[in-house]
Design a protein around this motif. Structure first.
Motif, PDB file in Angstrom:
ATOM      1  N   ASP A 529       0.929  -1.082   0.067  1.00  0.00           N
ATOM      2  CA  ASP A 529      -0.001   0.082   0.162  1.00  0.00           C
ATOM      3  C   ASP A 529       0.823   1.105   0.010  1.00  0.00           C
ATOM      4  O   ASP A 529       0.539   2.481  -0.534  1.00  0.00           O
ATOM      5  N   VAL A 530       2.092   1.072   0.541  1.00  0.00           N
ATOM      6  CA  VAL A 530       2.985   2.325   0.589  1.00  0.00           C
ATOM      7  C   VAL A 530       2.998   3.259  -0.790  1.00  0.00           C
ATOM      8  O   VAL A 530       2.980   4.330  -0.702  1.00  0.00           O
ATOM      9  N   SER A 531       3.301   2.321  -1.882  1.00  0.00           N
ATOM     10  CA  SER A 531       3.401   3.029  -3.163  1.00  0.00           C
ATOM     11  C   SER A 531       2.157   3.272  -3.914  1.00  0.00           C
ATOM     12  O   SER A 531       2.144   3.864  -4.872  1.00  0.00           O
ATOM     13  N   TYR A 532       0.865   2.807  -3.361  1.00  0.00           N
ATOM     14  CA  TYR A 532      -0.369   2.561  -4.207  1.00  0.00           C
ATOM     15  C   TYR A 532      -0.751   4.011  -4.482  1.00  0.00           C
ATOM     16  O   TYR A 532      -1.284   4.524  -5.452  1.00  0.00           O
ATOM     17  N   GLU A 533      -0.744   4.747  -3.429  1.00  0.00           N
ATOM     18  CA  GLU A 533      -1.348   6.235  -3.418  1.00  0.00           C
ATOM     19  C   GLU A 533      -0.403   6.880  -4.383  1.00  0.00           C
ATOM     20  O   GLU A 533      -1.043   7.776  -5.148  1.00  0.00           O
ATOM     21  N   GLY A 534       0.888   6.694  -4.258  1.00  0.00           N
ATOM     22  CA  GLY A 534       1.570   7.628  -5.193  1.00  0.00           C
ATOM     23  C   GLY A 534       1.496   7.340  -6.653  1.00  0.00           C
ATOM     24  O   GLY A 534       1.435   8.396  -7.315  1.00  0.00           O
ATOM     25  N   ARG A 535       1.300   6.011  -6.788  1.00  0.00           N
ATOM     26  CA  ARG A 535       0.846   5.724  -8.210  1.00  0.00           C
ATOM     27  C   ARG A 535      -0.417   6.238  -8.703  1.00  0.00           C
ATOM     28  O   ARG A 535      -0.556   6.687  -9.827  1.00  0.00           O
ATOM     29  N   LYS A 536      -1.609   6.245  -7.900  1.00  0.00           N
ATOM     30  CA  LYS A 536      -2.589   6.869  -8.182  1.00  0.00           C
ATOM     31  C   LYS A 536      -2.747   8.394  -8.632  1.00  0.00           C
ATOM     32  O   LYS A 536      -3.146   8.766  -9.544  1.00  0.00           O
ATOM     33  N   ARG A 537      -1.655   9.066  -7.600  1.00  0.00           N
ATOM     34  CA  ARG A 537      -1.621  10.626  -7.901  1.00  0.00           C
ATOM     35  C   ARG A 537      -0.823  10.528  -9.246  1.00  0.00           C
ATOM     36  O   ARG A 537      -1.366  11.716 -10.038  1.00  0.00           O
ATOM     37  N   ARG A 538       0.220   9.868  -9.426  1.00  0.00           N
ATOM     38  CA  ARG A 538       1.144  10.113 -10.740  1.00  0.00           C
ATOM     39  C   ARG A 538      -0.012   9.796 -11.953  1.00  0.00           C
ATOM     40  O   ARG A 538       0.238  10.648 -13.002  1.00  0.00           O
ATOM     41  N   ALA A 539      -0.838   8.770 -11.840  1.00  0.00           N
ATOM     42  CA  ALA A 539      -1.667   8.506 -12.928  1.00  0.00           C
ATOM     43  C   ALA A 539      -2.639   9.697 -13.214  1.00  0.00           C
ATOM     44  O   ALA A 539      -2.993   9.930 -14.457  1.00  0.00           O
ATOM     45  N   GLU A 540      -3.152  10.280 -11.996  1.00  0.00           N
ATOM     46  CA  GLU A 540      -4.223  11.150 -12.374  1.00  0.00           C
ATOM     47  C   GLU A 540      -3.285  12.594 -12.912  1.00  0.00           C
ATOM     48  O   GLU A 540      -3.840  13.127 -13.888  1.00  0.00           O
ATOM     49  N   ALA A 541      -2.087  12.867 -12.575  1.00  0.00           N
ATOM     50  CA  ALA A 541      -1.472  13.966 -13.037  1.00  0.00           C
ATOM     51  C   ALA A 541      -0.680  13.864 -14.278  1.00  0.00           C
ATOM     52  O   ALA A 541      -0.748  14.820 -15.145  1.00  0.00           O
ATOM     53  N   ASN A 542      -0.632  12.449 -14.753  1.00  0.00           N
ATOM     54  CA  ASN A 542      -0.057  12.221 -16.291  1.00  0.00           C
ATOM     55  C   ASN A 542      -0.783  11.364 -17.114  1.00  0.00           C
ATOM     56  O   ASN A 542      -0.650  10.110 -16.591  1.00  0.00           O
ATOM     57  N   PRO A 543      -1.289  11.666 -17.961  1.00  0.00           N
ATOM     58  CA  PRO A 543      -2.157  10.748 -18.945  1.00  0.00           C
ATOM     59  C   PRO A 543      -1.293   9.610 -19.246  1.00  0.00           C
ATOM     60  O   PRO A 543      -1.961   8.459 -19.806  1.00  0.00           O
ATOM     61  N   ASP A 544      -0.062   9.998 -19.589  1.00  0.00           N
ATOM     62  CA  ASP A 544       0.795   9.041 -20.271  1.00  0.00           C
ATOM     63  C   ASP A 544       1.476   8.075 -19.169  1.00  0.00           C
ATOM     64  O   ASP A 544       2.348   7.281 -19.436  1.00  0.00           O
ATOM     65  N   TYR A 545       1.228   8.070 -17.828  1.00  0.00           N
ATOM     66  CA  TYR A 545       1.494   7.453 -16.911  1.00  0.00           C
ATOM     67  C   TYR A 545       1.554   5.876 -17.266  1.00  0.00           C
ATOM     68  O   TYR A 545       0.161   5.356 -17.436  1.00  0.00           O
ATOM     69  N   ARG A 546       2.391   5.145 -17.141  1.00  0.00           N
ATOM     70  CA  ARG A 546       2.391   3.503 -17.487  1.00  0.00           C
ATOM     71  C   ARG A 546       1.747   3.097 -16.161  1.00  0.00           C
ATOM     72  O   ARG A 546       2.554   2.676 -15.024  1.00  0.00           O
TER      73      ARG A 546
END
Ligand code: 3HC
Length: 707
Positions: A529-546
């Motif tokens: 869970d530690v990195s889960y929120e960060g990934r969600k944040r990055r995906a929201e901020a960047n449409p190209d996020y893998r």
């Protein structure tokens, strides 16, 4: 009188005093061994000299061979100058203060008597440099203190205090007076005519049981469990066994052979590089550290969560009084309990005495008001990772903290300048990014904002060192340097699962490479869970996020790792052994089908290169962006923050073993196959084209204020 500048020879009251004066640590650099031999020859030929004292100028006796000379041709080795001491017809007294390490201790062991100041430290740390002692250390030490104690010292490479060394018989006496030189001269005169000369090579401090083959086999077995990738510790056991099985001269020949075999090996090269990289990281280009930088004598930590409590413990362990601040009484109580539990576990394990635990706990104050920390020299904020929360804390700190206090954030990603903007003293604000568990992991990533004053950086690094941490500087950018360089490795691991690799295969490749644990097993330990929120944040901020579908899905299934009994692996209650889990393979298969990704077999080399080269490319981009001073700083961060196998030097040192040209070609090919996440860094292209080394690369804006 024959005098070189680095070895002085004086006769004082019939005693020939040989002083090694080779700053900064009296290493046995070119000319030192020769200087010792010359002085002995003079004194032995001089009827006015009855005995010798061998002593170091400055803060140390002798810190060992000059590590920069390894791999180069040396006119003579320590074995020759040590033999000259041993063979002196007049007694030689070693007077040890500060460090006597490696070749330094070997020279002391070859003397006939050894005196030491109470604070002296001795050790044979050669295995930490991928070699074994090469000046007769394994042979003389074993004969002096017995095989069991010698195995302990040489295989661990640890530094030992004078009191313990005296107890083992390594030292003859501790001199509890400020004038060690004077005391050694008096001692030399008192034993000047005693014969025969006591020589370690003539001793045999063991009985039959101590030398049984089982003693050595047990050591090898323990090493196979913990250090199977290393050669030097095994060779050290062989050398000590040779000491009890053979004559001194044959044992010495055995040791010499082992030393030469190891000196040119990959393990020694990687470990030597790591030694200097660590020391280089302490330096800030263009900024001279002044000796009178105010030390941090008291500290505060804001936030008593896992990180905050760990940082407070790290301060207390280092003898620095610390106040742990939490506004909420419940959270403060939980923090207190966490701190107490950590210490209680250490006492239970036997790594700490009850008395030491009490002393550490006495150093930690638990407080709820900012006014209570106003007088502290430094404060580390370790609260929730959101800018508005950080701003709130820093504006409060700005209001109460005394002028000149270091205002540090343990953020692992947020912009330092933006955090500092909540204060009227951005020059005092920097990042002090510790790694979990903060009381155990040795890395402190010191993050420099545009407004951070050089003295703030230097004081933070000095504080980190006082806490037993290894510090390296990063510029402010998302993830800073350590986590930013590691993120692509983590992504690539997950993407390879979609393509057919399994967590256990990737973990095995990485443990075969030398990591103590595989990255998936580590992820289970720290929590998915530690990195889960960060990934969600990055995906929201960047449409190209893998997006990384597999770990996201595991988290959504409640598989958070060891704490929930399942993550990448399955765990039996109360047991930390990871068991492969078909449910994970099911998730991977489902994701692959949804994405239409074909599953295939991976070779071990492909796995290793996919994960590490992704990070090498990012490390080059970090340097290109001027966010790190040197490639070797990134290596230091990987060694101390992520458990990268030390004998491989570090990420960039390892990449040089592949070769920058091949690294670039491979990354270019993967960019064509997998898309833009593999776009090669420009710097990498330049290095590949120029034939220079990745590990020698420096950050783009080296001379500017921000790394
Ligand atoms: N050779 C060359 N340089 C050395 C050195 C050595 N043995 N030991 C230290 N240095 C240099 C460091 O690189 C540093 O240089 P810099 O200022 O240019 O960066 C400087 O001396 C000061 O070193 P530290 O910053 O490490 O100083 P500390 O006071 O923190 O620590 C120390 C002192 C404990 C002596 C530490 O430097 C150390 O552990 N040194 C290495 C000791 C060692 O491993 N000796 C064994 C060598 S192998 C050997 O002897 C083989 C023999 O068996 C033949």
């Amino acid at each position: 009188m024959n005098e070189t500048t680095i070895v002085h020879y004086d006769v004082v009251d019939t005693i020939g005093v040989i002083t090694i004066d080779n700053p900064p640590v009296n290493a046995l650099g070119p000319g030192v061994r020769e200087g010792i031999i010359d002085a002995l020859e003079q004194g032995n030929a001089d009827d006015g000299v009855q005995a010798f004292v061998l002593i170091g100028a400055g803060r140390n006796f002798i810190a060992g061979a000059d590590i920069r000379q390894f791999g180069k041709t040396r006119p003579i080795g320590s074995v020759v100058s040590a033999a000259a001491l041993d063979a002196s017809s007049k007694p030689v007294v070693a007077a040890i203060h500060g460090y006597a390490l490696g070749g330094g201790l070997e020279h002391a062991l070859a003397c006939h008597y050894r005196l030491a100041a109470p604070g002296a430290k001795v050790g044979l740390p050669e295995v930490t440099l991928g070699i074994v002692p090469g000046g007769g250390g394994t042979q003389r030490l074993t004969r002096l203190i017995g095989p069991e104690a010698a195995l302990d010292m040489v295989v661990s490479g640890r530094h030992m205090g004078a009191a313990e060394a005296l107890k083992l018989g390594l030292l003859d006496a501790i001199v509890d007076e400020p004038d060690l030189r004077g005391a050694a001269i008096r001692h030399a005169r008192s034993i000047a005519s005693a014969r025969p000369l006591p020589r370690a090579r003539d001793r045999q401090n063991w009985n039959e049981a101590d030398t049984a083959p089982a003693v050595f086999e047990a050591r090898r077995k323990a090493l196979t469990r913990k250090s199977r990738h290393l050669k030097a510790p095994f060779k050290a056991v062989d050398c000590i066994e040779a000491a009890v099985r053979h004559s001194f001269d044959d044992g010495l020949a055995f040791e010499q052979q082992a030393f030469s075999e190891l000196e040119q090996g990959a393990e020694a090269k990687g470990l030597r590089y790591a030694f200097f990289a660590e020391r280089e990281a302490a330096k800030i280009p263009g900024v001279q550290a002044s000796a009178d930088l105010a030390p941090v004598a008291s500290a505060a930590v804001i936030g008593a969560g896992t990180m905050g409590s760990g940082i407070a413990i790290a301060y207390a362990d280092a003898g620095i009084p610390v106040k742990l601040l939490e506004i909420s009484p419940d959270a403060l109580e939980r923090g207190k309990a966490r701190v107490r539990d950590t210490y209680a576990t250490r006492v239970k394990r036997g790594s700490l005495t009850q008395q030491a635990m009490d002393a550490c706990l006495d150093r930690i104050g638990f407080v709820q008001r900012y006014e209570d920390i106003a007088d502290c020299d430094a404060v580390v904020e370790a609260v929730f990772e959101r800018m508005d929360v950080k701003h709130d804390v820093f504006s409060k700190l700005d209001a109460v903290m005394k002028p000149g206090a270091l205002l540090l954030t343990n953020s692992s990603a947020l912009d330092i300048d933006e955090i500092a903007s909540a204060t009227r003293r951005p020059q005092d604000v920097a990042g002090a990014h510790f790694f979990a568990p903060a009381n155990v992991m040795k890395l402190c990533e010191v993050v420099r904002g545009n407004g951070t004053a050089p003295d703030t950086l230097l004081r933070t690094m000095k504080m980190g060192r006082a806490m037993g941490k290894v510090c390296a500087v990063a510029g402010s950018c998302d993830g800073f340097v350590a986590n930013r360089s590691r993120a692509p490795m983590m992504s690539e691991m997950m993407i390879m699962l979609e393509e057919g690799a399994t967590p256990q295969q990737i973990d095995r490749v990485m443990t075969d490479f030398g990591y103590p644990m595989g990255p998936f097993a580590v992820n289970d330990l720290s929590g998915l869970d530690v990195s889960y929120e960060g990934r969600k944040r990055r995906a929201e901020a960047n449409p190209d996020y893998r997006k990384l579908h597999v770990p996201d899905r595991l988290v959504e299934m409640g598989r958070l790792g060891q704490k929930t009994g399942a993550g990448w692996y399955r765990y039996e209650p109360g047991d930390r052994t990871p068991h492969p889990d078909a449910a994970v393979l099911g998730v991977i298969g489902a994701v692959a089908r949804e994405l239409g990704t074909a599953q295939r077999e991976f070779t071990d080399t492909e796995i290793l290169h996919r994960v590490l080269l992704a990070s090498v490319n990012e490390a080059c981009k970090i340097l290109e962006d001027g966010k790190a001073y040197r490639a070797s700083d990134i290596d230091v961060m990987w060694l101390y923050g992520f458990g990268f196998p030390r004998h491989r030097g570090g990420l960039m040192f390892w990449a040089d073993t592949v070769g920058a040209k091949d690294v670039h070609a491979q990354i270019t090919e993967w960019a064509q196959r997998y898309g833009s996440r593999w776009t090669p860094s420009r710097l990498l292209g330049d290095i590949a084209a120029s034939g220079s080394l990745l590990r020698d690369a420096t950050g783009g804006t080296h001379q500017k204020a921000t790394p």
